[in-house]
Enzyme design. Structure first.
Site, PDB file in Angstrom:
ATOM      1  N   SER A  41       6.076  19.033 -27.042  1.00  0.00           N
ATOM      2  CA  SER A  41       6.051  17.699 -26.411  1.00  0.00           C
ATOM      3  C   SER A  41       7.374  17.382 -25.741  1.00  0.00           C
ATOM      4  O   SER A  41       7.580  16.267 -25.266  1.00  0.00           O
ATOM      5  CB  SER A  41       5.721  16.629 -27.466  1.00  0.00           C
ATOM      6  OG  SER A  41       6.714  16.621 -28.473  1.00  0.00           O
ATOM      7  N   THR A 172     -14.193 -21.347  -5.149  1.00  0.00           N
ATOM      8  CA  THR A 172     -14.950 -20.879  -6.312  1.00  0.00           C
ATOM      9  C   THR A 172     -16.056 -20.013  -5.741  1.00  0.00           C
ATOM     10  O   THR A 172     -16.546 -20.282  -4.644  1.00  0.00           O
ATOM     11  CB  THR A 172     -15.582 -22.020  -7.132  1.00  0.00           C
ATOM     12  OG1 THR A 172     -16.628 -22.613  -6.358  1.00  0.00           O
ATOM     13  CG2 THR A 172     -14.579 -23.090  -7.505  1.00  0.00           C
ATOM     14  N   HIS A 173     -16.423 -18.968  -6.457  1.00  0.00           N
ATOM     15  CA  HIS A 173     -17.415 -18.001  -5.962  1.00  0.00           C
ATOM     16  C   HIS A 173     -17.005 -17.445  -4.602  1.00  0.00           C
ATOM     17  O   HIS A 173     -17.859 -17.064  -3.810  1.00  0.00           O
ATOM     18  CB  HIS A 173     -18.807 -18.633  -5.850  1.00  0.00           C
ATOM     19  CG  HIS A 173     -19.219 -19.396  -7.063  1.00  0.00           C
ATOM     20  ND1 HIS A 173     -19.916 -18.835  -8.105  1.00  0.00           N
ATOM     21  CD2 HIS A 173     -19.003 -20.693  -7.416  1.00  0.00           C
ATOM     22  CE1 HIS A 173     -20.141 -19.748  -9.046  1.00  0.00           C
ATOM     23  NE2 HIS A 173     -19.581 -20.896  -8.644  1.00  0.00           N
ATOM     24  N   SER A 294      -1.607   0.922  11.881  1.00  0.00           N
ATOM     25  CA  SER A 294      -2.433   2.038  12.297  1.00  0.00           C
ATOM     26  C   SER A 294      -2.187   2.272  13.781  1.00  0.00           C
ATOM     27  O   SER A 294      -2.211   1.331  14.575  1.00  0.00           O
ATOM     28  CB  SER A 294      -3.908   1.712  12.047  1.00  0.00           C
ATOM     29  OG  SER A 294      -4.729   2.497  12.890  1.00  0.00           O
ATOM     30  N   LYS A 300      -4.302  -3.814  13.333  1.00  0.00           N
ATOM     31  CA  LYS A 300      -4.351  -3.768  11.874  1.00  0.00           C
ATOM     32  C   LYS A 300      -2.989  -3.937  11.230  1.00  0.00           C
ATOM     33  O   LYS A 300      -1.973  -3.482  11.737  1.00  0.00           O
ATOM     34  CB  LYS A 300      -4.967  -2.438  11.413  1.00  0.00           C
ATOM     35  CG  LYS A 300      -6.471  -2.453  11.556  1.00  0.00           C
ATOM     36  CD  LYS A 300      -7.060  -1.210  10.960  1.00  0.00           C
ATOM     37  CE  LYS A 300      -7.104  -1.305   9.450  1.00  0.00           C
ATOM     38  NZ  LYS A 300      -7.571  -0.047   8.864  1.00  0.00           N
ATOM     39  N   GLU A 307      -3.007  -3.595  -2.420  1.00  0.00           N
ATOM     40  CA  GLU A 307      -4.041  -2.633  -2.818  1.00  0.00           C
ATOM     41  C   GLU A 307      -3.518  -1.667  -3.868  1.00  0.00           C
ATOM     42  O   GLU A 307      -4.218  -1.292  -4.808  1.00  0.00           O
ATOM     43  CB  GLU A 307      -4.521  -1.864  -1.589  1.00  0.00           C
ATOM     44  CG  GLU A 307      -5.189  -2.756  -0.565  1.00  0.00           C
ATOM     45  CD  GLU A 307      -5.352  -2.034   0.767  1.00  0.00           C
ATOM     46  OE1 GLU A 307      -6.432  -1.489   1.010  1.00  0.00           O
ATOM     47  OE2 GLU A 307      -4.382  -2.010   1.551  1.00  0.00           O
TER      48      GLU A 307
HETATM   49  N1  ARG Z   1       6.624  15.620 -31.750  1.00  0.00           N
HETATM   50  C1  ARG Z   1       6.068  14.918 -32.856  1.00  0.00           C
HETATM   51  C2  ARG Z   1       5.467  13.582 -32.419  1.00  0.00           C
HETATM   52  O1  ARG Z   1       5.730  13.193 -31.342  1.00  0.00           O
HETATM   53  C3  ARG Z   1       7.124  14.657 -33.880  1.00  0.00           C
HETATM   54  C4  ARG Z   1       6.608  14.522 -35.275  1.00  0.00           C
HETATM   55  C5  ARG Z   1       6.137  15.817 -35.764  1.00  0.00           C
HETATM   56  N2  ARG Z   1       5.900  15.740 -37.180  1.00  0.00           N
HETATM   57  C6  ARG Z   1       5.316  16.714 -37.803  1.00  0.00           C
HETATM   58  N3  ARG Z   1       5.095  16.580 -39.051  1.00  0.00           N
HETATM   59  N4  ARG Z   1       4.930  17.800 -37.196  1.00  0.00           N
HETATM   60  O2  ARG Z   1       4.700  12.959 -33.118  1.00  0.00           O
END
Ligand code: ARG
Length: 450
Positions: A41, A172-173, A294, A300, A307
């Site tokens: 991660s 409204t509407h 455009s 335009k 948007e």
């Molecule tokens: N990368 C993990 C998370 O974001 C950290 C915690 C991981 N804990 C574990 N027991 N593997 O949640």
């Protein structure tokens, strides 16, 4: 068992993959090729490094206080963490092949101070560590969001001030219903955003609870002073239950909800801007910097800002659904699913921080141009002048005179005598009467700085 790792005395029930390579000894084989990118991660949580270092500094102090680290060890670890922080601030490590920000910080610390780095993880688990880091980040993020919402609120107030004597149709509407002051319309978008700011502040309070000291699930086995940790890290409260604490993401859900509703409100404002800036409505003009043209159709003037804001709100709503779905049905305690919480909330905050300054700029630009609500203003001016010239009350002008001035929304108008009279009659608090709107503006000015 070692005192590093999750600090739980029975290794079989502990989260076995704690503390980077610490669990390596238990497994014969390394991690499967296909598992590595799924497991990692770091790409998402790298941005938590300042919180991870800060939390670790506080943990060193807590371990020192509990007699787990000598003063000398504490000093070495603190210096090491400083060095790690400056390396990370210099951009090092973002592309590392470490699993997450926690193992990266520990790894870099090892490079700085050697094996002593392993002691930092005593009595701490990545479960209470990530919960702490994420909350610290969330507290900072909610302050940043609050500031940006305040900026948009101030812009709406300026727009309201500029529209105190301008009349526009109220709908409204999506049918023209009764005339209102343009200021009343602008303030009708102010109050929902103000409530969003309150929700963001509430999310800060929910986030401001210290999980550190909860260990993997059952609490830290060393006598660390959690009250000292709380003070040092700037949390308002200490969590009451370690088992709840490692998996409580309610604050994140509150923040995602605040973001989703903010997105809903901004998309409604965006929709009004799309409609009002069209030739059909002709009520306001967005500045060049927030519109596109455009080459094929020079007439335009596309309201892209409005948007895009409307479109981005879909992500904000989706993120709330995603987070609640992630949390739903998790068994007690930390579960690895929770790793997904960060990408979701980061996206909510990033999206809101992207959208809010543009909303603010578009609103400010619509004012600075000096031509908002041009058409209706002109029409009112013309009819008022006509009535003056003929020496009659506005309400006594014949329908044909109104229609000669402007073909739009005149039948309703004639029925209700005049726009001015209709508006002035609505002086009840919260109404569109000029006195009531001035009072409303006064309240809004007070509320935005509160
Ligand atoms: N990368 C993990 C998370 O974001 C950290 C915690 C991981 N804990 C574990 N027991 N593997 O949640």
């Amino acid at each position: 068992m070692s005192q590093t790792g999750d600090g739980v005395p029975t290794p079989d029930v502990a989260n076995s993959n704690e503390g980077g390579g610490l669990w390596g000894g238990r497994f014969k084989e390394g991690m499967a090729e296909a598992m590595i990118p799924l497991n990692r991660s770091l790409g998402v949580d790298f941005r938590l490094w300042p919180q991870d270092v800060r939390g670790s500094q506080a943990w060193v102090n807590a371990l020192e206080g509990a007699g787990v680290l000598t003063l000398e060890e504490g000093a070495t670890l603190r210096e090491g963490l400083e060095a790690v922080a400056s390396r990370l601030a210099g951009g090092e490590g973002s592309g590392a092949d470490e699993e997450d920000i926690h193992t990266l910080v520990e790894h870099l610390l090892q490079e700085e101070v050697g094996p002593l780095a392993g002691k930092l993880h005593t009595g701490r688990s990545r479960n209470d560590q990530v919960a702490t880091d994420f909350r610290l980040w969330g507290m900072g993020a909610s302050r940043a969001l609050e500031d940006e919402v305040t900026g948009a609120l101030r812009a709406l107030l300026e727009l309201a001030k500029a529209g105190l004597d301008l009349i526009i149709p109220g709908y409204t509407h999506l049918q023209q219903a009764q005339p209102i002051l343009a200021a009343h319309w602008a303030l009708s978008h102010f109050w929902p955003l103000l409530r969003d700011r309150d929700r963001i502040r509430t999310a800060w309070e929910e986030a401001s609870v210290l999980p550190l000291g909860s260990g993997a699930l059952a609490g830290c086995p060393f006598p660390v002073d959690r009250e000292m940790l709380r003070k040092e890290l700037g949390f308002a409260r200490v969590s009451e239950n370690s088992l709840d604490s490692v998996s409580d993401r309610d604050w994140a859900a509150s923040m995602a909800f605040a973001g989703a509703l903010l997105g809903t409100h901004l998309s409604r404002l965006g929709e009004d801007l799309v409609l009002f800036s069209s030739r059909e409505f002709g009520l306001l003009r967005l500045s060049d910097g927030f519109s596109t043209g455009s080459s094929l159709m020079p007439q335009k003037r596309n309201p892209d800002i409005a948007e895009l804001v409307r479109g981005k709100s879909g992500r904000l709503v989706g993120n709330l659904t995603g987070l609640l779905t992630l949390l739903k049905g998790l068994p007690t305690g930390y579960n690895r699913d929770l790793q997904e919480d960060k990408a979701i909330l980061f996206d909510t905050v990033d999206t809101a921080l992207l959208v809010l300054p543009a909303v603010r700029g578009a609103i400010e630009g619509a004012v600075r141009k000096g031509v908002p609500f041009r058409e209706s203003h002109e029409v009112v001016g013309k009819v008022v002048r006509l009535a003056e010239e003929e020496g009659v009350l506005l309400s006594d002008l014949p329908l044909q005179s109104f229609q000669a001035t402007h073909s739009a929304f005149l039948e309703d108008l004639f029925e209700s005598f005049s726009w001015e009279r209709s508006i002035s009659a609505r002086s009840v608090p919260g109404g569109t009467g000029p006195v009531a709107v001035r009072e409303q503006l006064r309240q809004a000015l007070g509320a935005v700085e509160a």
